[in-house]
Design an enzyme around this catalytic site. Structure first.
Site: not given
Ligand code: NAP
Length: 552
Positions: A365, A368-369
């Site tokens: 992701c 997200c990261d």
């Protein structure tokens, strides 16, 4: 890029005014004061300190119950409340041990709003099942939840932890840690994907967990994956239960309720499915360019006008019908029909090092990261639309990204491929990743050029994997649905599966896997279900199911 959707500005202004009024009324009714304390190092005026002041100022306009005091880190209260990082925000520290390291920005503003309401209420709002379990915890728990402002899965996990800190203030202390504000702490815990939950320094959850699974993990001090409720759990009766809150499920919910069916949606993770983590969507009609999460928020608020959504609930058991008995981690549904819109999950490379270093530099992701890799070097694996969209996203965040693809031609649309060239993003063609190496976190990968047979060690801080999806078939298999030769749910073209009363829609039944096609399938399925409930074919010798040809 701008979202060019046309909305009458007067309408949206009225809607936000009404929402603010509603929030003010909610705060008005809260019985408790909500004191906030912001601790900063002397002269520390970084972006997070500034963001804290801005966010808190906006919330304070909602209610005079919210107050803010600011102190330096060397103040005696910092010692008393164990504050060591700058900035740290404490929420009602006289009553609870809840610290926020960083600032509640982006997605985390949702978490912050919920914390303020729960603290104002003075109640955890844990479910009956969770309350039973939490009472079994009889020793201290120090929880750390690593989050990022761009992670749609993070609020669910952070709120799980907040509820425990409110329910058990003597036993539970909580730190919510923004990985961008505290990269060293994230490194120390090797937390390179979010959300990650630690209790007493033990990893108890990677990704968002349903509340009851989180509490069970907290009790056992070990990551759990399933929680089955006791038999006294609440029972809800529906005509249609939709499993999955992505575009297919949400659209089906709207259509179904508009047809007059009693309908509910259950979703174990974040709503929106893959779209929620897609950086930019440029091919959904009506939106020339829109963030995936923004599109999801619009869809969800539309769906909520019709259908009840049970988010953070995982289906743990289905007993065949009709009517079907469906158990989630929190309640039971008795339903005449079921629509499986369970989507798909990330495909894995299945190479050495991948699972060991997941969350330690291996990520699925980028939304997200990605923030944790700013200024660092990463590799994006894959050659489809996802890999290219996400490589561009990382590049625009200031990350040194190299794409590796196993062939000499991309599968991604030309429009996206051209942007790779325009931005000089390097591509390693005909290249396979054979191993991911590193002790605590990713350090290098082993690459094979499948044309020349040469291998090469490639230093990298992260490996982002976007090599497609595999359909989420666990429930389909549990019910015993037919699966087609391509590995998707077998259906008759009107979304009827091989089991009477069970339907499918979206990526779990294959096809083009676009947001717009998933929504279309959800609408079609809901209309078929409506027709079938008027005239239930399963009471009539199962003619329609039997007509599904074997080669579908
Ligand atoms: P995809 O289109 O299936 O592409 C997967 C890519 O990963 C392919 O290039 C494939 O290589 C490669 N791959 C598969 N298994 C691999 C392995 N074991 N090792 C190395 N490489 C491997 O998947 P996707 O990009 O996730 O897209 C999924 C669906 O969502 C598609 O229908 C796509 O159109 C849609 N989508 C659309 C957009 C958009 O319109 N903006 C954005 C994202 C996704 P080969 O090419 O050699 O098979």
């Amino acid at each position: 890029m701008q979202d060019t959707t046309y909305t009458d500005p007067r309408e949206s202004e009225m809607a936000s005014r009404a929402y603010l009024q509603q929030l003010k009324a909610t705060f008005e009714q809260l019985p408790n004061e909500i004191p906030l304390y912001l601790f900063t190092a002397k002269g520390d005026e970084d972006v997070f300190t500034h963001a804290n002041r801005e966010v808190i100022r906006a919330f304070r306009e909602l209610s005079s119950k919210i107050t803010l005091r600011e102190y330096n880190l060397d103040h005696e209260l910092a010692t008393e409340w164990n504050v060591t990082h700058s900035p740290t925000l404490l929420i009602a520290p006289e009553r609870y041990s809840i610290q926020w390291l960083g600032a509640p920005m982006g997605e985390e503003a949702r978490t912050f709003l919920e914390i303020l309401i729960l603290v104002g209420l003075g109640k955890s709002q844990l479910s009956e099942q969770s309350l039973k379990m939490i009472k079994r915890i009889d020793s201290a728990r120090q929880i750390k939840i690593f989050v990022s402002p761009t992670c749609p899965y993070c609020p669910q996990q952070a709120i799980n932890a907040v509820k425990t800190a409110i329910e058990m203030p003597e036993t539970v202390s909580l730190e919510i840690i923004d990985i961008q504000s505290e990269p060293e702490l994230a490194n120390q815990y090797s937390a390179q994907s979010v959300p990650q939950a630690f209790a007493n320094d033990i990893l108890i959850g990677q990704g968002a967990q349903p509340e009851e699974v989180f509490i069970l993990s907290l009790e056992k001090l070990e990551a759990q994956t399933i929680f089955i409720p006791e038999s006294d759990a609440e029972l809800i009766e529906t005509d249609l239960l939709i499993v999955g809150g992505g575009p297919a499920g949400l659209t089906a919910g709207i259509y179904s309720v508009r047809s007059g069916l009693r309908t509910a949606i259950v979703e174990r993770d974040a709503l929106g499915g893959q779209v929620a983590t897609t950086p930019i969507v440029e091919n959904y009609p009506g939106f020339t360019s829109v963030g995936g999460k923004s599109l999801v928020d619009i869809m969800v608020s539309h769906a909520l006008q019709y259908v009840q959504i049970f988010q953070g609930e995982a289906v743990v058991d289905i007993q065949t019908g009709p009517p079907f008995m469906v158990k989630t981690n929190r309640r039971q549904f008795q339903t005449k029909t079921i629509l499986l819109a369970t989507g798909a999950s990330h495909r894995h490379l299945n190479i050495p090092g991948e699972s060991r270093l997941a969350g330690r530099g291996v990520s699925y992701c980028s939304t997200c990261d990605g923030p944790l890799f700013k200024g660092k070097k990463v590799v994006m694996v894959g050659g489809g639309n996802s890999a290219v969209t996400e490589a561009l996203h990382l590049f625009h965040m200031g990350i040194n990204v190299t794409l590796t693809h196993r062939r000499d031609k991309l599968r991604a649309q030309e429009f996206l491929a051209k942007q790779l060239v325009d931005n000089n993003i390097p591509v390693l063609w005909d290249t396979e990743v054979k191993e991911i190496r590193g002790e605590e976190r990713v350090e290098e990968i082993l690459l094979l050029n499948n044309k020349s047979d040469e291998t090469m060690e490639f230093k990298t801080d992260g490996v982002f994997i976007a090599i497609g999806y595999t359909p989420a078939l666990e429930l389909a298999q549990k019910i015993g649905l037919g699966i087609n030769a391509d590995g998707y749910i077998k259906q008759d073209g009107k979304h009827r599966t091989t089991v009477p009363g069970v339907y499918s829609a979206g990526d779990v039944e294959g096809g083009y896997k676009q947001i717009v096609t998933a929504s279309g399938q959800g609408a079609e399925a809901a209309m078929t279900i409506f027709e079938d409930l008027i005239n239930p074919y399963w009471l009539d010798g199962q003619a329609k199911v039997a007509s599904i040809s074997d080669d579908l």
